[in-house]
Design an enzyme around this catalytic site. Structure first.
Site, short mmCIF file in Angstrom:
data_model
loop_
_atom_site.label_atom_id
_atom_site.label_comp_id
_atom_site.label_asym_id
_atom_site.label_seq_id
_atom_site.Cartn_x
_atom_site.Cartn_y
_atom_site.Cartn_z
N GLN A 51 0.40 4.94 -12.32
CA GLN A 51 0.60 3.50 -12.14
C GLN A 51 0.82 3.08 -10.68
O GLN A 51 0.36 2.02 -10.27
CB GLN A 51 1.67 2.95 -13.08
CG GLN A 51 3.02 3.62 -13.05
CD GLN A 51 4.14 2.67 -13.48
OE1 GLN A 51 3.89 1.52 -13.83
NE2 GLN A 51 5.37 3.15 -13.43
N ASP A 102 13.24 1.06 -0.81
CA ASP A 102 14.67 0.73 -0.73
C ASP A 102 14.92 -0.24 0.42
O ASP A 102 15.70 -1.19 0.30
CB ASP A 102 15.49 2.02 -0.54
CG ASP A 102 15.13 3.05 -1.59
OD1 ASP A 102 15.39 2.80 -2.76
OD2 ASP A 102 14.54 4.09 -1.23
N GLN A 162 0.74 22.01 -3.12
CA GLN A 162 0.07 21.01 -2.28
C GLN A 162 0.32 21.29 -0.79
O GLN A 162 -0.55 21.04 0.04
CB GLN A 162 0.48 19.61 -2.70
CG GLN A 162 -0.04 19.35 -4.13
CD GLN A 162 0.20 17.96 -4.66
OE1 GLN A 162 0.83 17.14 -4.02
NE2 GLN A 162 -0.31 17.68 -5.84
N ALA A 173 -0.47 4.58 -8.02
CA ALA A 173 -1.79 4.69 -7.38
C ALA A 173 -2.66 3.48 -7.73
O ALA A 173 -3.42 2.99 -6.90
CB ALA A 173 -2.47 5.98 -7.82
N GLY A 219 6.38 10.94 -4.71
CA GLY A 219 6.83 11.57 -5.97
C GLY A 219 8.23 12.13 -5.83
O GLY A 219 8.57 12.75 -4.83
N HIS A 227 16.40 9.30 -1.15
CA HIS A 227 15.89 8.27 -2.06
C HIS A 227 16.47 8.57 -3.44
O HIS A 227 15.80 9.13 -4.32
CB HIS A 227 14.36 8.26 -2.10
CG HIS A 227 13.84 7.39 -3.22
ND1 HIS A 227 13.97 6.03 -3.21
CD2 HIS A 227 13.25 7.70 -4.40
CE1 HIS A 227 13.47 5.54 -4.33
NE2 HIS A 227 13.03 6.53 -5.08
N ARG A 257 18.23 16.81 -14.35
CA ARG A 257 17.73 16.60 -12.98
C ARG A 257 17.16 17.91 -12.41
O ARG A 257 16.15 17.93 -11.72
CB ARG A 257 18.90 16.12 -12.12
CG ARG A 257 18.50 15.42 -10.85
CD ARG A 257 19.74 14.91 -10.14
NE ARG A 257 20.44 16.01 -9.52
CZ ARG A 257 20.47 16.23 -8.22
NH1 ARG A 257 19.89 15.42 -7.41
NH2 ARG A 257 21.11 17.28 -7.73
N ARG A 313 13.69 -3.63 -0.61
CA ARG A 313 14.63 -4.22 -1.57
C ARG A 313 15.85 -4.79 -0.83
O ARG A 313 16.34 -5.88 -1.15
CB ARG A 313 15.09 -3.16 -2.56
CG ARG A 313 14.04 -2.75 -3.58
CD ARG A 313 14.44 -1.47 -4.30
NE ARG A 313 13.55 -1.17 -5.42
CZ ARG A 313 13.51 0.01 -6.03
NH1 ARG A 313 14.29 1.01 -5.64
NH2 ARG A 313 12.69 0.20 -7.04
N ALA A 327 -4.37 8.81 -11.07
CA ALA A 327 -4.58 8.11 -12.33
C ALA A 327 -3.31 7.39 -12.79
O ALA A 327 -3.30 6.77 -13.85
CB ALA A 327 -5.05 9.10 -13.40
N ASN A 363 8.85 19.88 -10.13
CA ASN A 363 8.19 19.19 -9.03
C ASN A 363 8.11 20.01 -7.75
O ASN A 363 7.11 19.93 -7.04
CB ASN A 363 8.84 17.83 -8.81
CG ASN A 363 8.31 16.84 -9.83
OD1 ASN A 363 7.12 16.80 -10.08
ND2 ASN A 363 9.18 16.08 -10.45
P1 NAX Z 1 2.87 7.95 -13.34
O1 NAX Z 1 3.46 8.89 -14.35
O2 NAX Z 1 2.26 6.67 -13.75
O3 NAX Z 1 1.74 8.75 -12.52
C1 NAX Z 1 1.93 10.02 -12.03
C2 NAX Z 1 0.59 10.69 -11.98
O4 NAX Z 1 0.76 11.95 -11.33
C3 NAX Z 1 -0.01 10.98 -13.36
O5 NAX Z 1 -1.34 10.50 -13.42
C4 NAX Z 1 0.04 12.49 -13.45
O6 NAX Z 1 -1.01 13.04 -14.22
C5 NAX Z 1 -0.09 12.87 -11.98
N1 NAX Z 1 0.30 14.24 -11.66
C6 NAX Z 1 1.25 15.00 -12.24
N2 NAX Z 1 1.24 16.23 -11.70
C7 NAX Z 1 0.29 16.23 -10.74
C8 NAX Z 1 -0.20 17.21 -9.85
N3 NAX Z 1 0.28 18.46 -9.85
N4 NAX Z 1 -1.20 16.87 -9.01
C9 NAX Z 1 -1.72 15.63 -9.02
N5 NAX Z 1 -1.32 14.66 -9.86
C10 NAX Z 1 -0.32 14.96 -10.70
O7 NAX Z 1 4.02 7.77 -12.26
P2 NAX Z 1 4.16 6.65 -11.13
O8 NAX Z 1 4.87 5.49 -11.70
O9 NAX Z 1 2.85 6.45 -10.46
O10 NAX Z 1 5.21 7.38 -10.15
C11 NAX Z 1 4.85 8.51 -9.40
C12 NAX Z 1 6.06 9.12 -8.72
O11 NAX Z 1 6.65 8.19 -7.81
C13 NAX Z 1 7.19 9.53 -9.68
O12 NAX Z 1 7.67 10.80 -9.28
C14 NAX Z 1 8.25 8.48 -9.40
O13 NAX Z 1 9.55 8.98 -9.69
C15 NAX Z 1 8.06 8.26 -7.94
N6 NAX Z 1 8.64 7.04 -7.35
C16 NAX Z 1 9.11 7.12 -6.10
C17 NAX Z 1 9.62 6.03 -5.42
C18 NAX Z 1 10.11 6.13 -4.01
O14 NAX Z 1 10.61 5.11 -3.52
N7 NAX Z 1 10.04 7.27 -3.32
C19 NAX Z 1 9.73 4.72 -6.10
C20 NAX Z 1 8.81 4.57 -7.26
C21 NAX Z 1 8.66 5.80 -8.12
O15 NAX Z 1 9.76 5.86 -9.00
#
Ligand code: NAX
Length: 332
Positions: free
Chosen positions: A15, A159, A112, A17, A130, A187, A98, A162, A13, A105
């Site tokens: 952003q 990265d 999972q 995704a 995540g 990362h 942090r 970018r 749900a 997390n």
């Molecule tokens: P959002 O906060 O828009 O979406 C995260 C979703 O995860 C929410 O809908 C939340 O309800 C859900 N969620 C939380 N706990 C959960 C669980 N136990 N089981 C299933 N769903 C769960 O975040 P979004 O912008 O989509 O980012 C998601 C993750 O990607 C964040 O941790 C963010 O830091 C990470 N990123 C990682 C990147 C990478 O390069 N590896 C870059 C982009 C991003 O920053």
């Protein structure tokens, strides 16, 4: 046409995704001949929002998309999964250290990992997005002992993309003219974006990027910092973290893993270290890899100068610290 495969997206749900799901349904990741069933996992308070996403997926009217299952139950989500995008994670809230973020997390990724172990296919390909992505992938793999460690990877492709875009802009070439830029390590802001082994294809032929740029101070300074801090720059401007580009990178990562890399090309992925380049084993470290038949191989034998060595050591040290913190949380 092939039988459908089950593809899991967690944080469905959220952003990232929202941009990722269309790519999956449209066939740009698993190919135009591979139908998919989407298993969408999020937490119970997000089920109503997730219903809206399901409605939109229906309304795409795409042939490749067969079943769509929204759920808050990992047992349902991971059943017979062939591929999993672990995007869902607790976001960093104001005032959160942090350490608190890591603590929240790693518990999610333990649960999972256990669910993958019990319910997924043994050849499932897991991409952790995540954050902290590398350490989450390590924890997830640890709790899924029946699945090979090689099947757990962390995303550093954003990265890499970018870095590739920044080099193409600097050299005034199209982005696909630049290849083999490497992201080493975590990362996080300790990652080392390394252009020293990259090539640029110019009208006159292929040239090493350092020769074409002809400015080591820029390559070792401004360039590295720009990539390390790009995520923060996007947040500062958009007031939200990178989502469209993160989703595109997740698709790129999985597509290359699924379909393979082109001859002579490398991509960067966080994988469980096998000790290559003197990196400690048992951390998830981003290396350059080539991929064939769904198996990646770490590119070997690249010369590592003193500057690079210090960068690799620093990011490896951070990952060892994250692992220690994660273990102390999980032992409590
Ligand atoms: P959002 O906060 O828009 O979406 C995260 C979703 O995860 C929410 O809908 C939340 O309800 C859900 N969620 C939380 N706990 C959960 C669980 N136990 N089981 C299933 N769903 C769960 O975040 P979004 O912008 O989509 O980012 C998601 C993750 O990607 C964040 O941790 C963010 O830091 C990470 N990123 C990682 C990147 C990478 O390069 N590896 C870059 C982009 C991003 O920053």
């Amino acid at each position: 046409m092939a039988e459908p495969i089950n593809v899991v997206v967690t944080g469905a749900a959220g952003q990232i995704a929202y941009s990722l799901l269309y790519q999956l349904a449209a066939g740009s990741v698993f190919g135009p001949e591979q139908p998919i069933n989407l298993r969408l996992l999020d937490i119970p308070p997000m089920m109503e929002v997730l219903q809206g996403v399901v409605m939109e997926l229906d309304d795409l009217a795409l042939n490749l998309l067969r079943e769509v299952t929204p759920t808050a139950d990992p047992a349902v989500a991971f059943k017979d999964a062939a591929a999993a995008f672990l995007v869902g994670a607790m976001p960093r809230k104001q005032g959160m250290e942090r350490k608190d973020l890591l603590s929240a997390n790693v518990k999610i990724f333990k649960v999972q990992g256990e669910a993958l172990d019990k319910f997924a296919r043994k050849d499932v390909k897991v991409l952790v997005v995540g954050n902290p992505a590398n350490t989450n992938a390590l924890i997830c793999s640890h709790y899924a002992p029946s699945i090979p460690k090689e099947n757990f990877t962390a995303m550093t492709r954003l990265d890499q993309n970018r870095a590739q875009a920044a080099l193409a802009a600097r050299l005034s070439v199209q982005v696909d003219r630049v290849q083999n830029v490497i992201i080493w390590g975590n990362h996080s802001s300790t990652q080392y974006p390394d252009a020293h082994h990259a090539l640029v294809h110019l009208p006159t032929g292929a040239k090493p990027v350092p020769e074409a740029v002809n400015d080591d101070a820029w390559l070792n300074g401004e360039f590295v910092e720009k990539i390390q801090k790009r995520g923060a720059a996007v947040i500062a401007a958009r007031k939200m973290s990178s989502a469209m580009s993160a989703a595109k990178a997740a698709g790129d990562h999985m597509r290359d893993w699924w379909i393979g890399t082109r001859p002579g090309k490398w991509v960067s992925m966080g994988v469980v270290s096998d000790g290559s380049y003197g990196i400690p084993k048992d951390i998830v470290f981003s290396f350059p890899v080539t991929i064939k038949d769904h198996q990646f191989k770490i590119v070997q034998g690249l010369p590592i100068n003193e500057f690079a060595r210090a960068k690799l050591n620093a990011t490896a040290k951070e990952l060892e610290e994250e692992r220690a913190e994660a273990n102390s949380v999980l032992e409590q």
